[in-house]
Motif scaffolding. Structure first.
Motif, PDB file in Angstrom:
ATOM      1  N   ARG A 156       0.825  -1.207   0.000  1.00  0.00           N
ATOM      2  CA  ARG A 156       0.000   0.000   0.000  1.00  0.00           C
ATOM      3  C   ARG A 156       0.858   1.255   0.000  1.00  0.00           C
ATOM      4  O   ARG A 156       0.504   2.262  -0.611  1.00  0.00           O
ATOM      5  CB  ARG A 156      -0.925  -0.019   1.213  1.00  0.00           C
ATOM      6  CG  ARG A 156      -1.984   1.073   1.201  1.00  0.00           C
ATOM      7  CD  ARG A 156      -2.931   0.941   2.385  1.00  0.00           C
ATOM      8  NE  ARG A 156      -3.645  -0.327   2.412  1.00  0.00           N
ATOM      9  CZ  ARG A 156      -4.548  -0.649   3.327  1.00  0.00           C
ATOM     10  NH1 ARG A 156      -4.827   0.221   4.311  1.00  0.00           N
ATOM     11  NH2 ARG A 156      -5.153  -1.802   3.292  1.00  0.00           N
TER      12      ARG A 156
ATOM     13  N   LYS B 167      -3.328  -0.533  20.165  1.00  0.00           N
ATOM     14  CA  LYS B 167      -4.356  -0.926  19.204  1.00  0.00           C
ATOM     15  C   LYS B 167      -4.491  -2.445  19.267  1.00  0.00           C
ATOM     16  O   LYS B 167      -3.521  -3.169  19.010  1.00  0.00           O
ATOM     17  CB  LYS B 167      -3.953  -0.528  17.781  1.00  0.00           C
ATOM     18  CG  LYS B 167      -3.701   0.954  17.582  1.00  0.00           C
ATOM     19  CD  LYS B 167      -4.970   1.688  17.279  1.00  0.00           C
ATOM     20  CE  LYS B 167      -4.670   3.128  16.849  1.00  0.00           C
ATOM     21  NZ  LYS B 167      -5.888   3.872  16.530  1.00  0.00           N
TER      22      LYS B 167
ATOM     23  N   LEU C  78      -5.086  -6.179  18.173  1.00  0.00           N
ATOM     24  CA  LEU C  78      -4.946  -6.860  16.882  1.00  0.00           C
ATOM     25  C   LEU C  78      -5.765  -8.142  16.805  1.00  0.00           C
ATOM     26  O   LEU C  78      -6.176  -8.542  15.718  1.00  0.00           O
ATOM     27  CB  LEU C  78      -3.477  -7.201  16.611  1.00  0.00           C
ATOM     28  CG  LEU C  78      -2.485  -6.041  16.654  1.00  0.00           C
ATOM     29  CD1 LEU C  78      -1.106  -6.533  16.274  1.00  0.00           C
ATOM     30  CD2 LEU C  78      -2.926  -4.923  15.725  1.00  0.00           C
TER      31      LEU C  78
ATOM     32  N   HIS D 129      -1.375  -6.742  20.685  1.00  0.00           N
ATOM     33  CA  HIS D 129      -1.545  -5.296  20.558  1.00  0.00           C
ATOM     34  C   HIS D 129      -0.416  -4.692  19.729  1.00  0.00           C
ATOM     35  O   HIS D 129       0.719  -5.192  19.764  1.00  0.00           O
ATOM     36  CB  HIS D 129      -1.548  -4.611  21.925  1.00  0.00           C
ATOM     37  CG  HIS D 129      -2.692  -4.969  22.801  1.00  0.00           C
ATOM     38  ND1 HIS D 129      -2.620  -5.968  23.745  1.00  0.00           N
ATOM     39  CD2 HIS D 129      -3.961  -4.473  22.877  1.00  0.00           C
ATOM     40  CE1 HIS D 129      -3.777  -6.077  24.370  1.00  0.00           C
ATOM     41  NE2 HIS D 129      -4.603  -5.176  23.870  1.00  0.00           N
TER      42      HIS D 129
ATOM     43  N   ASP E 146      -2.182   2.959  12.317  1.00  0.00           N
ATOM     44  CA  ASP E 146      -3.584   2.933  11.889  1.00  0.00           C
ATOM     45  C   ASP E 146      -3.885   1.666  11.087  1.00  0.00           C
ATOM     46  O   ASP E 146      -4.948   1.061  11.237  1.00  0.00           O
ATOM     47  CB  ASP E 146      -3.907   4.171  11.054  1.00  0.00           C
ATOM     48  CG  ASP E 146      -3.906   5.454  11.869  1.00  0.00           C
ATOM     49  OD1 ASP E 146      -3.980   5.363  13.113  1.00  0.00           O
ATOM     50  OD2 ASP E 146      -3.797   6.539  11.283  1.00  0.00           O
ATOM     51  N   PHE E 147      -2.944   1.263  10.241  1.00  0.00           N
ATOM     52  CA  PHE E 147      -3.121   0.059   9.429  1.00  0.00           C
ATOM     53  C   PHE E 147      -3.234  -1.179  10.318  1.00  0.00           C
ATOM     54  O   PHE E 147      -4.120  -2.019  10.124  1.00  0.00           O
ATOM     55  CB  PHE E 147      -1.936  -0.093   8.470  1.00  0.00           C
ATOM     56  CG  PHE E 147      -1.905  -1.391   7.723  1.00  0.00           C
ATOM     57  CD1 PHE E 147      -2.694  -1.589   6.598  1.00  0.00           C
ATOM     58  CD2 PHE E 147      -1.090  -2.425   8.151  1.00  0.00           C
ATOM     59  CE1 PHE E 147      -2.663  -2.790   5.913  1.00  0.00           C
ATOM     60  CE2 PHE E 147      -1.058  -3.625   7.480  1.00  0.00           C
ATOM     61  CZ  PHE E 147      -1.854  -3.814   6.355  1.00  0.00           C
TER      62      PHE E 147
ATOM     63  N   GLY F 238      -4.108  -1.285  13.474  1.00  0.00           N
ATOM     64  CA  GLY F 238      -5.328  -1.228  14.259  1.00  0.00           C
ATOM     65  C   GLY F 238      -6.557  -1.633  13.474  1.00  0.00           C
ATOM     66  O   GLY F 238      -7.490  -2.227  14.012  1.00  0.00           O
ATOM     67  N   LYS F 239      -6.542  -1.338  12.185  1.00  0.00           N
ATOM     68  CA  LYS F 239      -7.706  -1.651  11.346  1.00  0.00           C
ATOM     69  C   LYS F 239      -7.619  -3.051  10.739  1.00  0.00           C
ATOM     70  O   LYS F 239      -8.618  -3.786  10.701  1.00  0.00           O
ATOM     71  CB  LYS F 239      -7.822  -0.606  10.235  1.00  0.00           C
ATOM     72  CG  LYS F 239      -9.009  -0.848   9.305  1.00  0.00           C
ATOM     73  CD  LYS F 239      -9.058   0.204   8.208  1.00  0.00           C
ATOM     74  CE  LYS F 239     -10.216  -0.061   7.246  1.00  0.00           C
ATOM     75  NZ  LYS F 239     -10.256   0.924   6.132  1.00  0.00           N
ATOM     76  N   ASP F 240      -6.449  -3.426  10.232  1.00  0.00           N
ATOM     77  CA  ASP F 240      -6.327  -4.651   9.438  1.00  0.00           C
ATOM     78  C   ASP F 240      -5.364  -5.690  10.009  1.00  0.00           C
ATOM     79  O   ASP F 240      -5.203  -6.753   9.420  1.00  0.00           O
ATOM     80  CB  ASP F 240      -5.857  -4.303   8.011  1.00  0.00           C
ATOM     81  CG  ASP F 240      -6.891  -3.495   7.245  1.00  0.00           C
ATOM     82  OD1 ASP F 240      -8.082  -3.799   7.387  1.00  0.00           O
ATOM     83  OD2 ASP F 240      -6.501  -2.564   6.518  1.00  0.00           O
TER      84      ASP F 240
ATOM     85  N   TRP G 122      -5.511  -7.821  12.373  1.00  0.00           N
ATOM     86  CA  TRP G 122      -6.108  -9.121  12.701  1.00  0.00           C
ATOM     87  C   TRP G 122      -6.127 -10.062  11.506  1.00  0.00           C
ATOM     88  O   TRP G 122      -6.132 -11.289  11.674  1.00  0.00           O
ATOM     89  CB  TRP G 122      -7.537  -8.919  13.207  1.00  0.00           C
ATOM     90  CG  TRP G 122      -8.466  -8.345  12.167  1.00  0.00           C
ATOM     91  CD1 TRP G 122      -8.690  -7.026  11.907  1.00  0.00           C
ATOM     92  CD2 TRP G 122      -9.271  -9.077  11.238  1.00  0.00           C
ATOM     93  NE1 TRP G 122      -9.584  -6.876  10.883  1.00  0.00           N
ATOM     94  CE2 TRP G 122      -9.976  -8.130  10.455  1.00  0.00           C
ATOM     95  CE3 TRP G 122      -9.482 -10.433  11.008  1.00  0.00           C
ATOM     96  CZ2 TRP G 122     -10.852  -8.490   9.444  1.00  0.00           C
ATOM     97  CZ3 TRP G 122     -10.373 -10.804  10.000  1.00  0.00           C
ATOM     98  CH2 TRP G 122     -11.042  -9.841   9.232  1.00  0.00           C
ATOM     99  N   ARG G 123      -6.138  -9.503  10.296  1.00  0.00           N
ATOM    100  CA  ARG G 123      -6.232 -10.336   9.100  1.00  0.00           C
ATOM    101  C   ARG G 123      -5.019 -11.238   8.919  1.00  0.00           C
ATOM    102  O   ARG G 123      -5.082 -12.231   8.172  1.00  0.00           O
ATOM    103  CB  ARG G 123      -6.376  -9.456   7.853  1.00  0.00           C
ATOM    104  CG  ARG G 123      -7.612  -8.567   7.849  1.00  0.00           C
ATOM    105  CD  ARG G 123      -7.646  -7.719   6.588  1.00  0.00           C
ATOM    106  NE  ARG G 123      -8.745  -6.766   6.606  1.00  0.00           N
ATOM    107  CZ  ARG G 123      -9.987  -7.058   6.212  1.00  0.00           C
ATOM    108  NH1 ARG G 123     -10.271  -8.274   5.765  1.00  0.00           N
ATOM    109  NH2 ARG G 123     -10.930  -6.143   6.266  1.00  0.00           N
TER     110      ARG G 123
END
Length: 308
Positions: free
Chosen positions: A123, A165, A167, A276, A294-295, A297-299, A301-302
């Motif tokens: 990205r 954040k 995870l 985290h 931010d990445f 925190g949002k993604d 877990w994937r």
């Protein structure tokens, strides 16, 4: 000097002088600067008043700089170079052309953090990410010392104020070789582990501390055979039949799929913690590191092994 040179000098004035020097006339300089001729004349007049000396003179071949003007021109070159360097640095910091992120991760997280970094890099291909792997205490010390922008681990140092954040879930099991005597049991009592030899992580490891807390809670003192600083070595030792291990599920994903290891169905397990992404609250994150936080925190877990 007639004016306050360092206080009132402007970039527009300097660029007007440079354009006149390069173009040879005020009219041509005005075209280069996309200004009117009177506007360029005004900039030059103000600059000469600040300098207290004539900076340009008319010759048969057009406008030329004086000795004083030549000194000012050398200043213009240095300023323009500094401005360009600053612009490039700001672009890098903002992530428009690049930048750097210093990350750390406890050794158990190395099974998924590189996948998250790879996705982030696709990205933001111009941002350089460095990754330091260590045990819990090593990563905590690096976070305390401001060496890291972001650390991926379970719990932060207690003596540092942080932003975290979440995870995802981090389960821990006891595993054995596929031919172990307890491998096919539907339920295993804690007391049945009393005579088992445990292959475990080194002192200071988060997994080792979690294991100790679990056994203290159930009132069992496990028999420690070997302590190792590598999950890979622990897995090999367990598969070789040297003992069993309390270990993160995220380190054994492939071995469970292949049937080389099995999870013992011990009552009270799994112990589930949280992953985290952590940063010091008092450390200012530049835009590349903020984008990474931010990445994650949002993604983030994937990229955990059981969801990838």
């Amino acid at each position: 000097m007639a004016g306050h040179f360092t206080r009132d000098l402007t970039i527009r004035q300097l660029r007007a002088l440079s354009a006149v020097h390069e173009a040879g006339s005020i009219t041509a300089a005005a075209g280069r600067l996309n200004l009117t001729q009177p506007a360029v004349t005004l900039q030059l007049r103000n600059l000469q008043e600040l300098a207290g000396l004539p900076l340009i003179q008319r010759t048969g071949e057009g406008m030329a700089v004086t000795d004083a003007g030549a000194h000012v021109l050398s200043l213009i070159e240095r300023i323009e170079a500094a401005l360009k360097d600053c612009e490039q640095s700001l672009d890098m910091i903002a992530g428009r052309s690049g930048g750097r992120v210093a990350m750390g991760a406890v050794s158990t997280a190395k099974y998924f953090v590189p996948f998250a970094i790879a996705a982030f890099s696709r990205r933001f291909p111009k941002i350089e990410v460095t990754l330091r792997i260590g045990n819990r205490e090593e990563i905590r010390d690096a976070l305390r010392g401001y060496d890291l922008d972001i650390a991926v681990m379970g719990a932060p140092p207690a003596d540092v104020e942080v932003e975290m954040k979440p995870l995802g879930r981090h389960p821990h099991y006891i595993v054995a070789a596929s031919d172990h005597r307890l491998a096919r049991r539907r339920h295993v009592e804690i007391s049945e582990l009393a005579n088992e030899t445990f292959i475990t992580r080194e002192q200071g490891s988060g997994t080792r501390m979690l294991m100790q807390q679990f056994f203290e809670r159930v009132g069992l003192a496990p028999k420690i055979g070997m302590a190792m600083d590598s999950n890979e070595t622990i897995k090999q030792a367990v598969m070789a039949g040297l003992g069993i291990a309390f270990i993160s599920q995220h380190t054994i994903h492939h071995e469970l799929e292949d049937g080389r290891l099995v999870v013992l169905k011990v009552r009270g397990l799994p112990i589930v913690r949280q992953w985290h992404a952590i940063r010091r609250a008092d450390k200012v994150l530049l835009p590349p590191a903020k984008a990474m936080l931010d990445f994650l925190g949002k993604d983030g877990w994937r990229y955990l092994p059981n969801t990838r």
